[in-house]
Design an enzyme around this catalytic site. Sequence first.
Site, PDB file in Angstrom:
ATOM      1  N   GLY A   1       0.841  -1.192   0.000  1.00 24.49           N
ATOM      2  CA  GLY A   1       0.000   0.000   0.000  1.00 24.49           C
ATOM      3  C   GLY A   1       0.878   1.245   0.000  1.00 24.49           C
ATOM      4  O   GLY A   1       2.054   1.201  -0.386  1.00 24.49           O
TER       5      GLY A   1
ATOM      6  N   ASP B   1       8.083  -2.857  15.952  1.00 21.54           N
ATOM      7  CA  ASP B   1       7.435  -1.653  16.482  1.00 21.54           C
ATOM      8  C   ASP B   1       6.107  -2.005  17.135  1.00 21.54           C
ATOM      9  O   ASP B   1       5.528  -1.193  17.842  1.00 21.54           O
ATOM     10  CB  ASP B   1       7.210  -0.650  15.335  1.00 21.54           C
TER      11      ASP B   1
ATOM     12  N   GLU C   1       0.092  -5.019  23.750  1.00 24.30           N
ATOM     13  CA  GLU C   1       0.659  -3.677  23.993  1.00 24.30           C
ATOM     14  C   GLU C   1      -0.105  -3.016  25.134  1.00 24.30           C
ATOM     15  O   GLU C   1      -1.328  -3.152  25.205  1.00 24.30           O
ATOM     16  CB  GLU C   1       0.540  -2.821  22.729  1.00 24.30           C
TER      17      GLU C   1
ATOM     18  N   ARG D   1       0.893  -4.563  12.576  1.00 23.55           N
ATOM     19  CA  ARG D   1       0.204  -4.839  13.830  1.00 23.55           C
ATOM     20  C   ARG D   1       0.778  -6.134  14.392  1.00 23.55           C
ATOM     21  O   ARG D   1       1.137  -7.040  13.627  1.00 23.55           O
ATOM     22  CB  ARG D   1      -1.302  -4.997  13.608  1.00 23.55           C
TER      23      ARG D   1
ATOM     24  N   HIS E   1       5.653   0.944  19.590  1.00 25.49           N
ATOM     25  CA  HIS E   1       4.553   1.314  18.671  1.00 25.49           C
ATOM     26  C   HIS E   1       4.531   2.829  18.486  1.00 25.49           C
ATOM     27  O   HIS E   1       3.566   3.507  18.858  1.00 25.49           O
ATOM     28  CB  HIS E   1       3.193   0.810  19.186  1.00 25.49           C
TER      29      HIS E   1
HETATM   30  C1  DGY Z   1      -1.716   3.954  13.149  1.00 26.27           C
HETATM   31  O1  DGY Z   1      -2.023   5.079  12.807  1.00 26.27           O
HETATM   32  O2  DGY Z   1      -2.381   2.960  12.878  1.00 26.27           O
HETATM   33  C2  DGY Z   1      -0.467   3.793  13.934  1.00 26.27           C
HETATM   34  O3  DGY Z   1      -0.156   2.459  14.158  1.00 26.27           O
HETATM   35  C3  DGY Z   1      -0.593   4.502  15.257  1.00 26.27           C
HETATM   36  O4  DGY Z   1      -1.604   3.920  15.994  1.00 26.27           O
END
Ligand code: DGY
Length: 324
Positions: free
Chosen positions: A154, A256, A261, A232, A279
């Site tokens: 993407g 990250d 979390e 994620r 993150h």
């Molecule tokens: C998002 O914008 O999805 C980033 O991971 C921050 O939460």
Amino acid sequence: MTKPDVMLLASQRPNAMAQLEANFTLHRWDLAEDKAAILAEHGATCTAIATHGHAPVDRAMVAAMPNLKLVSCSSAGFDTFDVTALAERGVALTNTSSALCDDVADTAIMLLLGARRGLVPGDAYVRSGSWGREGMFPLQRSLKGRTLGIVGMGTIGQAIAHRGAAMGQTVRYWNRRPKDLPWAFEPDLITLARDSDNLVVIVAGGEGTRNLIDASVMDALGPDGLLINVARGSVIDEPAMIAALSEGRLGAAALDVFENEPNPDPRLTALPNVTLYPHHASGTVETRDAMAQLLVDNLGAFFAGQPLLSPVDLSAYAVRPNAT
Ligand code: DGY
């Protein structure tokens, strides 16, 4: 003129908050002690929700807002939202991938370089005096000429690809569909992992991608491979990754994001061959301001009857009655 009612699930950056307060009647679900009561009292008058991806929009909330038409999200990720419930009701969703794209791509490269060049242990080596006592830090691994596999092509995946190519890496990618891009598409994830030195994961989270990176992908990446996750935590089978890293079947990981979390699995954080970040790939003042501004601008466009600036295509999530 009456200001439109907006349900605010998560507060935003100060400049965006000032605009939201000036232009809308905000119902502060985020601050409400009795969240059911605020939904019961104001749910029906709100046609829009303003939120970020860590404040869930579930089916019950959508049901409690019969006139809801838009969820304006200041995050890129929306895996905590019941997108099927939104799609069934024809509620539009906007997100902010375009606003955070460069910072997340930079973070992917930071993790790649940090892990391959030993930035964290190198820093400790200097601070602790080991350099003076023990001599030269061990030789690390170069990036030039290596293959960078990207899972998810993407907006952000493409920004990572540009950076990787500029560093002299060969870029290949996996995606649901091939795209008209200068990098080679690989339809098989295991083949991509086998042919990559470094594999970056940047697909959307959610049930559709849960454990996409499983033990077989990690085994294909192998004992010299580096797995980087800026997507994620749910996208990687984390127990399988801990096992692969512990047993040396996977060389290293730079992460990250985590399944749990903000308290990741201690078996993961205790490993020496992981580089960790909290993150925070989009965590800069500039980008968080831009993300919040895009949330405001999408609301503005919606209430002005203009096209949304960054709509998410929810058509794939709609359950069509009598579909065969
Ligand atoms: C998002 O914008 O999805 C980033 O991971 C921050 O939460």
